[in-house]
Motif scaffolding. Structure first.
Motif, PDB file in Angstrom:
ATOM      1  N   ARG A 194       0.844  -1.212   0.000  1.00  0.00           N
ATOM      2  CA  ARG A 194       0.000   0.000   0.000  1.00  0.00           C
ATOM      3  C   ARG A 194       0.869   1.249   0.000  1.00  0.00           C
ATOM      4  NH1 ARG A 194      -3.435  -3.122   3.477  1.00  0.00           N
ATOM      5  NH2 ARG A 194      -2.309  -2.347   5.274  1.00  0.00           N
ATOM      6  N   ALA A 195       1.950   1.231   0.770  1.00  0.00           N
ATOM      7  CA  ALA A 195       2.836   2.395   0.840  1.00  0.00           C
ATOM      8  C   ALA A 195       3.492   2.647  -0.515  1.00  0.00           C
ATOM      9  CB  ALA A 195       3.885   2.193   1.915  1.00  0.00           C
ATOM     10  N   ARG A 196       3.856   1.575  -1.215  1.00  0.00           N
ATOM     11  CA  ARG A 196       4.466   1.749  -2.532  1.00  0.00           C
ATOM     12  C   ARG A 196       3.456   2.235  -3.559  1.00  0.00           C
ATOM     13  NH1 ARG A 196       6.246  -3.645  -2.142  1.00  0.00           N
ATOM     14  NH2 ARG A 196       8.005  -3.690  -0.731  1.00  0.00           N
ATOM     15  N   ALA A 197       2.196   1.879  -3.402  1.00  0.00           N
ATOM     16  CA  ALA A 197       1.162   2.248  -4.368  1.00  0.00           C
ATOM     17  C   ALA A 197       0.747   3.711  -4.228  1.00  0.00           C
ATOM     18  CB  ALA A 197      -0.065   1.350  -4.195  1.00  0.00           C
ATOM     19  N   GLU A 198       0.944   4.291  -3.039  1.00  0.00           N
ATOM     20  CA  GLU A 198       0.560   5.693  -2.827  1.00  0.00           C
ATOM     21  C   GLU A 198       1.506   6.603  -3.613  1.00  0.00           C
ATOM     22  OE1 GLU A 198       0.594   6.625   1.285  1.00  0.00           O
ATOM     23  OE2 GLU A 198      -1.023   5.243   1.772  1.00  0.00           O
ATOM     24  N   PRO A 199       0.962   7.677  -4.177  1.00  0.00           N
ATOM     25  CA  PRO A 199       1.858   8.626  -4.849  1.00  0.00           C
ATOM     26  C   PRO A 199       2.746   9.301  -3.810  1.00  0.00           C
ATOM     27  CG  PRO A 199      -0.376   9.484  -4.764  1.00  0.00           C
ATOM     28  CD  PRO A 199      -0.418   8.077  -4.233  1.00  0.00           C
ATOM     29  N   PRO A 200       3.983   9.571  -4.160  1.00  0.00           N
ATOM     30  CA  PRO A 200       4.874  10.215  -3.193  1.00  0.00           C
ATOM     31  C   PRO A 200       4.352  11.606  -2.836  1.00  0.00           C
ATOM     32  CG  PRO A 200       5.926  10.055  -5.333  1.00  0.00           C
ATOM     33  CD  PRO A 200       4.622   9.333  -5.436  1.00  0.00           C
ATOM     34  N   THR A 201       4.412  11.912  -1.577  1.00  0.00           N
ATOM     35  CA  THR A 201       3.950  13.221  -1.115  1.00  0.00           C
ATOM     36  C   THR A 201       5.161  14.137  -0.957  1.00  0.00           C
ATOM     37  OG1 THR A 201       4.062  12.474   1.166  1.00  0.00           O
ATOM     38  CG2 THR A 201       1.939  12.292   0.067  1.00  0.00           C
ATOM     39  N   ALA A 202       5.094  15.269  -1.610  1.00  0.00           N
ATOM     40  CA  ALA A 202       6.176  16.256  -1.516  1.00  0.00           C
ATOM     41  C   ALA A 202       5.895  17.163  -0.310  1.00  0.00           C
ATOM     42  CB  ALA A 202       6.237  17.084  -2.786  1.00  0.00           C
ATOM     43  N   PRO A 203       6.928  17.569   0.397  1.00  0.00           N
ATOM     44  CA  PRO A 203       6.694  18.476   1.530  1.00  0.00           C
ATOM     45  C   PRO A 203       6.143  19.811   1.025  1.00  0.00           C
ATOM     46  CG  PRO A 203       9.043  18.154   1.145  1.00  0.00           C
ATOM     47  CD  PRO A 203       8.310  17.227   0.229  1.00  0.00           C
TER      48      PRO A 203
END
Length: 55
Positions: free
Chosen positions: A40-49
């Motif tokens: 699930r963590a890999r499937a989430e789009p990366p969140t930019a600060p």
């Protein structure tokens, strides 16, 4: 006609065998939970600060 002999009853498991199977089952469930969380963590789009708000 001759009937096939009845299959032998399953062997009786010792308490140690039952405890081992229970530990292995629990470990497999935990491993599955961990792997699903990783997927699930890999499937989430990366969140930019977020950039700091300017006044």
């Amino acid at each position: 006609m001759d009937e096939p002999p009845d299959p032998a009853p399953p062997p009786v498991k010792s308490e140690a065998q039952r405890a081992r199977e229970a530990r292995l089952a629990a470990a497999l469930r935990e491993n599955l939970r961990r792997r699903k969380a990783q997927a699930r963590a890999r499937a989430e789009p990366p969140t930019a600060p977020k950039p700091p708000a300017e006044d």
